[in-house]
Design a protein around this motif. Structure first.
Motif, PDB file in Angstrom:
ATOM      1  N   ARG A  97       6.718  19.244 -13.748  1.00 59.93           N
ATOM      2  CA  ARG A  97       6.051  18.034 -13.265  1.00 59.93           C
ATOM      3  C   ARG A  97       4.538  18.126 -13.439  1.00 59.93           C
ATOM      4  O   ARG A  97       3.888  17.157 -13.844  1.00 59.93           O
ATOM      5  CB  ARG A  97       6.382  17.800 -11.787  1.00 59.93           C
ATOM      6  CG  ARG A  97       7.816  17.374 -11.515  1.00 59.93           C
ATOM      7  CD  ARG A  97       7.976  16.858 -10.100  1.00 59.93           C
ATOM      8  NE  ARG A  97       7.645  17.877  -9.113  1.00 59.93           N
ATOM      9  CZ  ARG A  97       8.533  18.728  -8.599  1.00 59.93           C
ATOM     10  NH1 ARG A  97       9.797  18.683  -8.982  1.00 59.93           N
ATOM     11  NH2 ARG A  97       8.166  19.628  -7.690  1.00 59.93           N
ATOM     12  N   THR A  98       4.008  19.292 -13.162  1.00 59.90           N
ATOM     13  CA  THR A  98       2.556  19.473 -13.261  1.00 59.90           C
ATOM     14  C   THR A  98       2.075  19.344 -14.700  1.00 59.90           C
ATOM     15  O   THR A  98       1.079  18.670 -14.978  1.00 59.90           O
ATOM     16  CB  THR A  98       2.158  20.851 -12.697  1.00 59.90           C
ATOM     17  OG1 THR A  98       2.561  20.935 -11.327  1.00 59.90           O
ATOM     18  CG2 THR A  98       0.658  21.062 -12.776  1.00 59.90           C
ATOM     19  N   VAL A  99       2.780  19.983 -15.617  1.00 57.28           N
ATOM     20  CA  VAL A  99       2.380  19.930 -17.027  1.00 57.28           C
ATOM     21  C   VAL A  99       2.522  18.509 -17.575  1.00 57.28           C
ATOM     22  O   VAL A  99       1.684  18.037 -18.344  1.00 57.28           O
ATOM     23  CB  VAL A  99       3.220  20.931 -17.848  1.00 57.28           C
ATOM     24  CG1 VAL A  99       2.983  20.733 -19.336  1.00 57.28           C
ATOM     25  CG2 VAL A  99       2.869  22.363 -17.445  1.00 57.28           C
ATOM     26  N   SER A 100       3.578  17.819 -17.180  1.00 57.64           N
ATOM     27  CA  SER A 100       3.760  16.431 -17.610  1.00 57.64           C
ATOM     28  C   SER A 100       2.623  15.553 -17.099  1.00 57.64           C
ATOM     29  O   SER A 100       2.067  14.731 -17.840  1.00 57.64           O
ATOM     30  CB  SER A 100       5.099  15.899 -17.110  1.00 57.64           C
ATOM     31  OG  SER A 100       5.291  14.561 -17.497  1.00 57.64           O
ATOM     32  N   LEU A 101       2.261  15.734 -15.831  1.00 55.79           N
ATOM     33  CA  LEU A 101       1.154  14.973 -15.259  1.00 55.79           C
ATOM     34  C   LEU A 101      -0.157  15.344 -15.938  1.00 55.79           C
ATOM     35  O   LEU A 101      -0.998  14.476 -16.216  1.00 55.79           O
ATOM     36  CB  LEU A 101       1.069  15.240 -13.754  1.00 55.79           C
ATOM     37  CG  LEU A 101      -0.107  14.607 -13.003  1.00 55.79           C
ATOM     38  CD1 LEU A 101      -0.148  13.095 -13.210  1.00 55.79           C
ATOM     39  CD2 LEU A 101      -0.017  14.942 -11.510  1.00 55.79           C
ATOM     40  N   LEU A 102      -0.322  16.625 -16.221  1.00 56.73           N
ATOM     41  CA  LEU A 102      -1.541  17.078 -16.898  1.00 56.73           C
ATOM     42  C   LEU A 102      -1.691  16.418 -18.263  1.00 56.73           C
ATOM     43  O   LEU A 102      -2.799  16.048 -18.665  1.00 56.73           O
ATOM     44  CB  LEU A 102      -1.511  18.604 -17.044  1.00 56.73           C
ATOM     45  CG  LEU A 102      -2.703  19.241 -17.757  1.00 56.73           C
ATOM     46  CD1 LEU A 102      -4.011  18.879 -17.074  1.00 56.73           C
ATOM     47  CD2 LEU A 102      -2.527  20.754 -17.814  1.00 56.73           C
ATOM     48  N   ALA A 103      -0.587  16.260 -18.983  1.00 57.74           N
ATOM     49  CA  ALA A 103      -0.650  15.588 -20.284  1.00 57.74           C
ATOM     50  C   ALA A 103      -1.153  14.147 -20.114  1.00 57.74           C
ATOM     51  O   ALA A 103      -1.945  13.654 -20.931  1.00 57.74           O
ATOM     52  CB  ALA A 103       0.730  15.595 -20.943  1.00 57.74           C
ATOM     53  N   THR A 104      -0.708  13.485 -19.053  1.00 57.66           N
ATOM     54  CA  THR A 104      -1.183  12.122 -18.775  1.00 57.66           C
ATOM     55  C   THR A 104      -2.667  12.120 -18.448  1.00 57.66           C
ATOM     56  O   THR A 104      -3.424  11.258 -18.913  1.00 57.66           O
ATOM     57  CB  THR A 104      -0.388  11.522 -17.593  1.00 57.66           C
ATOM     58  OG1 THR A 104       1.003  11.484 -17.926  1.00 57.66           O
ATOM     59  CG2 THR A 104      -0.859  10.117 -17.281  1.00 57.66           C
ATOM     60  N   VAL A 105      -3.090  13.082 -17.641  1.00 56.81           N
ATOM     61  CA  VAL A 105      -4.509  13.195 -17.283  1.00 56.81           C
ATOM     62  C   VAL A 105      -5.367  13.395 -18.528  1.00 56.81           C
ATOM     63  O   VAL A 105      -6.400  12.730 -18.716  1.00 56.81           O
ATOM     64  CB  VAL A 105      -4.728  14.370 -16.305  1.00 56.81           C
ATOM     65  CG1 VAL A 105      -6.219  14.644 -16.122  1.00 56.81           C
ATOM     66  CG2 VAL A 105      -4.088  14.074 -14.953  1.00 56.81           C
ATOM     67  N   LEU A 106      -4.944  14.292 -19.392  1.00 61.93           N
ATOM     68  CA  LEU A 106      -5.730  14.598 -20.592  1.00 61.93           C
ATOM     69  C   LEU A 106      -5.773  13.408 -21.546  1.00 61.93           C
ATOM     70  O   LEU A 106      -6.787  13.168 -22.213  1.00 61.93           O
ATOM     71  CB  LEU A 106      -5.154  15.829 -21.288  1.00 61.93           C
ATOM     72  CG  LEU A 106      -5.274  17.139 -20.495  1.00 61.93           C
ATOM     73  CD1 LEU A 106      -4.535  18.270 -21.198  1.00 61.93           C
ATOM     74  CD2 LEU A 106      -6.740  17.511 -20.278  1.00 61.93           C
ATOM     75  N   GLY A 107      -4.673  12.645 -21.614  1.00 66.29           N
ATOM     76  CA  GLY A 107      -4.679  11.440 -22.435  1.00 66.29           C
ATOM     77  C   GLY A 107      -5.679  10.421 -21.909  1.00 66.29           C
ATOM     78  O   GLY A 107      -6.427   9.800 -22.676  1.00 66.29           O
ATOM     79  N   ALA A 108      -5.722  10.247 -20.584  1.00 65.42           N
ATOM     80  CA  ALA A 108      -6.674   9.320 -19.979  1.00 65.42           C
ATOM     81  C   ALA A 108      -8.106   9.817 -20.160  1.00 65.42           C
ATOM     82  O   ALA A 108      -9.040   9.015 -20.341  1.00 65.42           O
ATOM     83  CB  ALA A 108      -6.353   9.142 -18.497  1.00 65.42           C
ATOM     84  N   ALA A 109      -8.289  11.129 -20.127  1.00 62.91           N
ATOM     85  CA  ALA A 109      -9.626  11.698 -20.333  1.00 62.91           C
ATOM     86  C   ALA A 109     -10.119  11.461 -21.758  1.00 62.91           C
ATOM     87  O   ALA A 109     -11.299  11.142 -21.977  1.00 62.91           O
ATOM     88  CB  ALA A 109      -9.609  13.194 -20.024  1.00 62.91           C
ATOM     89  N   ARG A 110      -9.226  11.595 -22.721  1.00 60.96           N
ATOM     90  CA  ARG A 110      -9.621  11.339 -24.111  1.00 60.96           C
ATOM     91  C   ARG A 110      -9.993   9.866 -24.308  1.00 60.96           C
ATOM     92  O   ARG A 110     -10.929   9.545 -25.034  1.00 60.96           O
ATOM     93  CB  ARG A 110      -8.483  11.725 -25.066  1.00 60.96           C
ATOM     94  CG  ARG A 110      -8.309  13.213 -25.242  1.00 60.96           C
ATOM     95  CD  ARG A 110      -7.498  13.541 -26.485  1.00 60.96           C
ATOM     96  NE  ARG A 110      -6.209  12.862 -26.476  1.00 60.96           N
ATOM     97  CZ  ARG A 110      -5.136  13.315 -25.849  1.00 60.96           C
ATOM     98  NH1 ARG A 110      -5.203  14.442 -25.155  1.00 60.96           N
ATOM     99  NH2 ARG A 110      -3.992  12.651 -25.902  1.00 60.96           N
ATOM    100  N   ALA A 111      -9.247   8.974 -23.664  1.00 58.19           N
ATOM    101  CA  ALA A 111      -9.564   7.545 -23.773  1.00 58.19           C
ATOM    102  C   ALA A 111     -10.930   7.256 -23.170  1.00 58.19           C
ATOM    103  O   ALA A 111     -11.714   6.468 -23.720  1.00 58.19           O
ATOM    104  CB  ALA A 111      -8.483   6.719 -23.069  1.00 58.19           C
TER     105      ALA A 111
END
Length: 246
Positions: A97-111
């Motif tokens: 769950r943490t890694v999946s959420l982290l991927a979402t966070v990093l995608g939003a950070a790149r945007a």
């Protein structure tokens, strides 16, 4: 056994030591989780601010252990074994769950990063610099465990708030500057009370609460449609820092 100078130093060292013992006592599911990531997740994690994937997963594991402990103190073998068993039973699902959420966070950070770079305009230098400082205080090496799993789920909202704000800058720059002044006043209060950005992992509860109220204040001003997790204002932040609200 070490003698510490203050109770605060003792508590900090104790928490870190117990976390380390738990990480050593529980088999790491990192290899299993890595092998079951989606291609999108692997791509997102590869572009993290961490120096390596190993560091990223180590930080995620630390956050999972902290969440499983839920702030409980461990002073004897029975308490340690109880927490160890709970961590062991939940660590695989928690890390997924943490890694999946982290991927979402990093995608939003790149945007958000892309939005800031695209909006290069000398008239926007002040707000863009503020937005970049906000981004850098949210996503950095070690941010997962420092943020904590209970708060990590709000990071995509804060990051989308940056993207939204930057996209609207040219519509009403004067309004943005008024709101930015309010945020800066709140941030000065926070720093005067001993708060730091990024947030230290061992920050006291009132500092931690006030730090995230700064982000909720930004959402309430710059991206209201995203919704705040709790009401945030200069007055409320002042009361939290004074220990009058929890």
């Amino acid at each position: 056994i070490r003698l510490m100078s203050t109770p605060q130093d003792q508590a900090k060292a104790m928490r870190a030591g117990v976390r380390r013992l738990l990480l050593l006592a529980v088999p790491s599911p990192t290899g299993y989780v890595q092998s079951h990531l989606t291609g999108t997740e692997k791509l997102a994690l590869a572009q993290s601010p961490y120096r390596s994937t190993a560091e990223l997963f180590a930080d995620c594991l630390a956050a999972c252990v902290d969440a499983a402990r839920a702030g409980r103190e461990v002073w004897n073998r029975a308490q340690f074994e109880a927490v160890r068993d709970e961590v062991s039973a939940s660590i695989v699902d928690s890390l997924f769950r943490t890694v999946s959420l982290l991927a979402t966070v990093l995608g939003a950070a790149r945007a958000a990063e892309k939005a800031i770079k695209t909006a290069s305009n000398i008239a926007l230098l002040g707000p863009l610099a503020d937005a970049r400082e906000q981004l850098n205080a949210l996503v950095y090496p070690g941010f997962v465990s420092a943020t904590g799993l209970s708060q990590l789920g709000r990071l995509p909202v804060y990051l989308r708030g940056i993207t939204h704000r930057v996209g609207k800058l040219s519509e009403n720059l004067g309004r943005d500057r008024v709101w930015m002044t309010e945020v800066q006043s709140a941030t000065e209060l926070y720093r005067s009370a001993g708060g730091e950005l990024p947030l230290p992992a061992e920050a006291p509860d009132r500092i931690r609460h006030a730090r995230w109220l700064l982000e909720e204040l930004r959402i309430g001003l710059f991206a209201q449609q995203l919704g705040t997790a709790e009401s945030a204002s200069l007055q409320r932040i002042r009361k939290v820092l004074a220990g009058q609200l929890y």
